[in-house]
Scaffold this active site. Structure first.
Site, PDB file in Angstrom:
ATOM      1  N   SER A 124       0.822  -1.211   0.000  1.00  0.00           N
ATOM      2  CA  SER A 124       0.000   0.000   0.000  1.00  0.00           C
ATOM      3  C   SER A 124       0.852   1.256   0.000  1.00  0.00           C
ATOM      4  O   SER A 124       0.312   2.360  -0.097  1.00  0.00           O
ATOM      5  CB  SER A 124      -0.903   0.011   1.247  1.00  0.00           C
ATOM      6  OG  SER A 124      -0.115   0.000   2.425  1.00  0.00           O
ATOM      7  N   HIS A 145      -3.531  -3.747  -5.000  1.00  0.00           N
ATOM      8  CA  HIS A 145      -3.725  -3.209  -3.663  1.00  0.00           C
ATOM      9  C   HIS A 145      -5.156  -3.461  -3.204  1.00  0.00           C
ATOM     10  O   HIS A 145      -6.098  -2.807  -3.655  1.00  0.00           O
ATOM     11  CB  HIS A 145      -3.413  -1.709  -3.648  1.00  0.00           C
ATOM     12  CG  HIS A 145      -3.636  -1.054  -2.319  1.00  0.00           C
ATOM     13  ND1 HIS A 145      -4.031   0.258  -2.185  1.00  0.00           N
ATOM     14  CD2 HIS A 145      -3.523  -1.540  -1.054  1.00  0.00           C
ATOM     15  CE1 HIS A 145      -4.157   0.549  -0.912  1.00  0.00           C
ATOM     16  NE2 HIS A 145      -3.861  -0.525  -0.206  1.00  0.00           N
ATOM     17  N   ASN A 195      -5.010   6.363  -1.739  1.00  0.00           N
ATOM     18  CA  ASN A 195      -4.346   6.917  -0.557  1.00  0.00           C
ATOM     19  C   ASN A 195      -3.751   8.289  -0.842  1.00  0.00           C
ATOM     20  O   ASN A 195      -3.710   9.150   0.039  1.00  0.00           O
ATOM     21  CB  ASN A 195      -3.266   5.960  -0.059  1.00  0.00           C
ATOM     22  CG  ASN A 195      -3.848   4.765   0.668  1.00  0.00           C
ATOM     23  OD1 ASN A 195      -4.945   4.840   1.225  1.00  0.00           O
ATOM     24  ND2 ASN A 195      -3.135   3.656   0.676  1.00  0.00           N
TER      25      ASN A 195
END
Length: 499
Positions: A124, A145, A195
């Site tokens: 990640s 991911h 993210n």
């Protein structure tokens, strides 16, 4: 179609921790022969037990039949060494986030698997390109991911390293879809797509706290009640781990060679140094020693007033629906805020939960390049509709009385350039526009990733249109004028879309 890429039929899962066990559960449930390995025997046994137990839970909840659960469990095999991965079409690595360890594993796997086997890392945070450097054929290495918990989260990011081949990426895509996931594509870089785009959610909250514009509980309450999020940024940080979040923030900053938008906060460093790591230590931004770290959110106040609303835009329209008359206090709206009785206030249209899925399902495929960002964003305008107003940030008692009389939640904050929620949301939109312009992902994949991977109530680009692009850019310009920091520069793709 004969030319369509098929999902992997034999999948190796390397690492039997929480993520590895969840991925193994998905793989065998999708019909693949699944080989699970971990170098620690106890971890391997626990992981296999978690995967099989997860299948049983799915059957108990009616997601699959008991017969399907039994058949899936029969496809899960525990293997003692990497050599057992030789027949695999795909190996998904879920080893600890240590670059040297991963490169060594890919070097070994390259000697074991066949020439067509795709090697996928579930990292990640580490660059896929760097991990692939350990493989004999780096073009066969991609990122897959999964989000935690893998069996429940609906999203998988497939990440293209610098040398990843399209055929390897297609296998990862097909396998993710066979697992029942929405698959989005991202190019390699800090945080990949989801993210990365979520960075301002926590970092701007920390900046607001440091500037004493609002406290922890107030910021979280504004984000929940005003923004439609399930958790505020500080609650989320405590859940993930304050120390984990700080490590991620430092990684972003280092990998970007000091990008100002991703600068970690001294508040994070202080909490980590004090051992206040969140729920796992009993205290972070909140105290978890009691029954609940906060009281439940209240219902909105009863509507018992009216107001005279002046101005235009989404905030003025929402207020006029609540106050159609012309009596009561005068509310002057300018963009995403305004004044009442001389006191500043700030507000943002808040999407109702449930609309996000329709937005994701119907959004058009759009090009990634920044020069077509305007067309990419405008294509989604018709999907949004009008978002309601649920909370107003006020700076004094007059604002509280006026807006509570209209049946709205209020939160007391200090006067600032743009308030709390408009600042956080518009900075998220800005980061998404940077990612779009840099080709990290498409507008559709960004919106899907943020709703499915981060539980956003709207995709950021859909939200931008609910707000109005002119109001987003005005908010970002106000932040730039206030701070004159590179942190608040506007993404070229967003500026182009707003012209």
């Amino acid at each position: 179609m004969s030319g369509e890429t098929q999902p992997a039929r034999i999948i190796g899962v390397l690492g039997a921790g929480t993520m590895g066990a969840g991925i193994a559960q998905l793989a065998c449930r999708a019909g693949a022969r699944t080989l699970l390995h971990d170098p620690i025997p106890e971890a391997l046994e626990r992981g296999a037990g978690k995967a099989r137990g997860g299948l049983e839970k799915e059957a108990a909840k009616g997601r699959i039949t008991p017969e399907e659960a039994q058949a899936a469990a029969a496809r899960l095999e525990v293997v003692a060494g990497l050599e057992a991965f030789a027949p695999c079409d795909l190996v998904i690595e879920a080893a600890p986030e240590l670059p040297e360890l991963k490169r060594e594993l890919y070097e070994r796997l390259s000697e074991i698997v066949g020439g067509e086997c795709v090697l996928a890392t579930n990292t990640s945070s580490l660059p896929v390109t760097g991990i692939a450097a350990g493989a004999t054929h780096p073009e066969r290495v991609v990122g897959m991911h999964f989000f935690n918990p893998a069996p429940l989260m609906a999203l998988v990011e497939v990440i293209a390293g610098l040398r990843s081949s399209e055929s390897a990426l297609a296998v990862a895509d097909a396998t993710g879809r066979a697992m029942g996931k929405t698959v989005i594509r991202a190019s390699d870089g800090p945080g990949f797509l989801v993210n990365r785009c979520n960075r301002p959610f926590g970092l701007e909250a920390l900046r607001l706290l440091g500037e004493r514009i609002a406290g922890i509980e107030t910021i979280d309450r504004i984000v929940r009640l005003g923004g439609g999020f399930r958790m505020g940024p500080f609650e989320l940080s405590d859940l993930v781990g304050v120390d984990t979040g700080f490590d991620v923030a430092r990684s972003f900053y280092e990998l970007s060679f000091g990008e100002p938008r991703w600068r970690p906060s001294p508040i994070q460093a202080q909490r980590v140094a004090a051992g206040l790591h969140g729920r796992k230590t009993g205290r972070g931004y909140y105290d978890y020693s009691g029954d609940s770290h906060r009281p439940p959110d209240p219902d909105p106040p009863p509507r018992d007033g009216d107001a005279l609303v002046r101005g235009s835009g989404p905030i003025a329209e929402a207020l006029r629906e609540l106050a159609p008359g012309d009596s009561g206090p005068e509310i002057v709206v300018e963009g995403l805020g305004g004044t009442v009785a001389g006191e500043p206030f700030y507000a943002l249209p808040s999407p109702a939960r449930g609309g996000a899925q329709e937005t994701v399902a119907r959004a058009s495929h759009v090009a990634r390049a920044s020069h077509v960002a305007q067309r990419s964003l405008v294509a989604q305008t018709s999907l949004v509709g009008r978002a309601p107003l649920t909370l107003v940030e006020v700076t004094g008692e007059a604002g509280e009385q006026a807006f509570e009389g209209l049946g709205l939640h209020t939160a007391r904050v200090q006067p600032s350039a743009v308030g709390v929620l408009p600042r956080i949301v518009c900075q998220v939109i800005n980061e998404c526009a940077f990612a779009l312009g840099e080709g990290v992902g498409s507008a559709q994949d960004i919106d899907a990733g943020m709703t499915l991977g981060m539980n956003y109530p709207y995709g950021p680009f859909a939200w931008a249109h609910a707000i109005g692009l002119e109001h987003v850019t005005a908010t970002l310009n106000a932040l730039w004028q206030e701070y004159r920091e590179e942190r608040y520069r506007m993404a070229p793709a967003l500026r182009g879309a707003a012209l």
